[in-house]
Structure formats: structure tokens, C-alpha cells
Design an enzyme around this catalytic site. Structure first.
Site, PDB file in Angstrom:
ATOM      1  N   CYS A   1      58.835  24.260  73.588  1.00  0.00           N
ATOM      2  CA  CYS A   1      58.517  25.151  72.380  1.00  0.00           C
ATOM      3  C   CYS A   1      59.403  26.244  72.341  1.00  0.00           C
ATOM      4  CB  CYS A   1      57.419  25.001  71.883  1.00  0.00           C
ATOM      5  SG  CYS A   1      57.241  25.339  70.168  1.00  0.00           S
TER       6      CYS A   1
ATOM      7  N   HIS B   1      54.873  20.429  72.183  1.00  0.00           N
ATOM      8  CA  HIS B   1      53.747  20.836  73.300  1.00  0.00           C
ATOM      9  C   HIS B   1      53.218  19.762  74.017  1.00  0.00           C
ATOM     10  CE1 HIS B   1      53.069  25.416  72.290  1.00  0.00           C
ATOM     11  NE2 HIS B   1      53.873  25.067  71.254  1.00  0.00           N
TER      12      HIS B   1
ATOM     13  N   GLU C   1      51.577  19.725  76.540  1.00  0.00           N
ATOM     14  CA  GLU C   1      50.315  19.979  77.160  1.00  0.00           C
ATOM     15  C   GLU C   1      49.054  19.690  76.210  1.00  0.00           C
ATOM     16  OE1 GLU C   1      52.392  22.198  76.050  1.00  0.00           O
ATOM     17  OE2 GLU C   1      51.445  23.870  75.306  1.00  0.00           O
TER      18      GLU C   1
HETATM   19  N1  GLN Z   1      54.315  26.872  69.498  1.00  0.00           N
HETATM   20  C1  GLN Z   1      55.599  27.863  69.916  1.00  0.00           C
HETATM   21  O1  GLN Z   1      55.968  27.725  70.833  1.00  0.00           O
HETATM   22  C2  GLN Z   1      56.155  28.315  68.701  1.00  0.00           C
HETATM   23  C3  GLN Z   1      57.515  28.833  69.007  1.00  0.00           C
HETATM   24  C4  GLN Z   1      57.700  30.077  67.862  1.00  0.00           C
HETATM   25  N2  GLN Z   1      57.782  29.770  66.706  1.00  0.00           N
HETATM   26  C5  GLN Z   1      58.905  31.041  68.344  1.00  0.00           C
HETATM   27  O2  GLN Z   1      59.835  30.791  67.802  1.00  0.00           O
HETATM   28  O3  GLN Z   1      59.037  31.655  69.147  1.00  0.00           O
END
Ligand code: GLN
Length: 198
Positions: free
Chosen positions: A79, A179, A181
Site C-alpha cells: 500500500c 494489505h 497483513e
Molecule cells: N493504507 C494505505 O497505506 C493508504 C495509502 C495512503 N492513501 C497514501 O497515499 O499514502
């Protein structure tokens, strides 16, 4: 037993540790560059990519993570961590952003790609070499493009964006827009641990 670093500057680094322990790997929280010397692989977790980026810059971790990659050690960004690995980051407002990233993977990634109403969702997707994977998307980015040695190896379908890249690989680096995890998807971790050179 292998040791896996989890970049512990901001975001959900704790959750990765539990899964690694279940897979007989030793988790090590990475807060400064000398911590990297103790580990065989590195996870850059989800969280807020601008904050994680600022802290990486502030602690001058960039050159050390670059060297870690050059030594052939695997790095997985999940992410926000995938954003941190990307060469190009876009958002819907400014287009290409100038936020700090490590620029290690030849991918273009769109922040917050899935629209407001459906910022978070869980689904099953197919990732080449892993098979079916249960994935949680939380204000997730989408991989728009990959070039040179980088390759998109998994996609997600979503009304807000259509078919979007959810996983990419480039040599010893893996970018996941979700994610693993949260769904405790062990397939992802086993695959990642297998990238460690014996
Ligand atoms: N769950 C996440 O890691 C979201 C990422 C977040 N929206 C970003 O741009 O950093």
C-alpha cells in the site's frame, strides 16, 4: 532462521511481525539505517506515504535501502509502501506529485485510486506465481504502468477505476497495493521469504 526488517517509522508495521513469526522468520523493526545490517529482507508497510517518505528523507535511509536492494536483498512495499518504491506517483488533483519516494521500481502509481465511497474493500485476486490471494484495500493506490524490468503480476477490478494493477515485481522488489497483513495472507509472505537468496 531468516530475519526480516519492517520499516517502523509510521503505519501498520506491528501486524506484519506476527505473521512473520508464524512463518519462522524473525521480525526486526527498522528505525535507523544501521538496523538494516541485521536483516535479510525488508517490508515497507502501509500507512501514509507522505509521512513515511518524509521520515525516510529525514533519517537519510534512502541510500541505505538502495544499497540493500543492490545487494540483492528482497524488499516488499505494501500500500503506502508500494508508493514509496515507485518512480512516479500520481494523484487525481495534481497529476504527477512531487512527494518523496525511493524511486526504486519502474512503476507509475495513482494514490487513493478507488474513490471516496469505496475507499476500503476486501476481495480475492489472482497474482501470477502466487495464485488466489485475499486482499484488503484501504485508501489504496493502483499501479497504472510498469516499464523496463518491472512487471504487473496481478490486477483488481473495481467500478471506480476498472482494471488496475495491484501487484508488480522488479527483480527482488515486490509492490502490492493492498494489505496482506490484514487478511493474514500467508501466500504473500511465503513468496516473499522465498526471494531471499539462500
Ligand atoms: N493504507 C494505505 O497505506 C493508504 C495509502 C495512503 N492513501 C497514501 O497515499 O499514502
Amino acid at each position: 532462521m531468516v530475519s526480516v526488517g519492517i520499516l517502523a517509522l509510521q503505519g501498520d508495521f506491528l501486524e506484519h511481525a506476527e505473521i512473520l513469526k508464524e512463518l519462522n522468520a524473525t521480525p526486526v523493526y527498522i528505525k535507523k539505517h544501521s538496523d538494516l545490517e541485521k536483516v535479510d529482507a525488508l517490508i515497507i508497510p502501509g500507512g501514509e506515504s507522505t509521512t513515511i517518505g518524509k521520515l525516510i528523507e529525514y533519517k537519510n535511509l534512502g541510500p541505505h535501502i538502495q544499497r540493500f536492494v543492490d545487494e540483492g536483498k528482497p524488499v516488499m512495499g505494501t500500500c503506502a509502501g508500494a508508493i514509496i518504491l515507485a518512480k512516479e506517483v500520481r494523484d487525481r488533483v495534481v497529476g504527477i506529485t512531487n512527494q518523496f519516494t525511493l524511486k526504486l521500481m519502474d512503476i507509475s502509481i495513482l494514490r487513493n485510486a478507488f474513490g471516496r465511497q469505496r475507499e476500503s474493500f476486501e476481495t480475492t485476486l489472482w497474482i501470477d506465481s502466487l495464485g488466489e490471494v485475499r486482499a484488503a484495500f484501504i485508501r489504496a493506490p493502483a499501479i497504472l504502468n510498469a516499464w523496463n524490468n518491472a512487471k504487473i503480476i496481478g490486477y483488481v477490478e473495481h467500478p471506480a477505476i476498472g482494471k488496475a494493477g495491484a501487484a508488480a515485481i522488479q527483480n527482488n522488489m515486490l509492490a502490492l497495493t493492498f494489505h496482506p497483513e490484514i487478511t493474514q495472507e500467508k501466500k504473500v509472505y511465503s513468496y516473499f521469504l522465498n526471494l531471499i537468496k539462500k
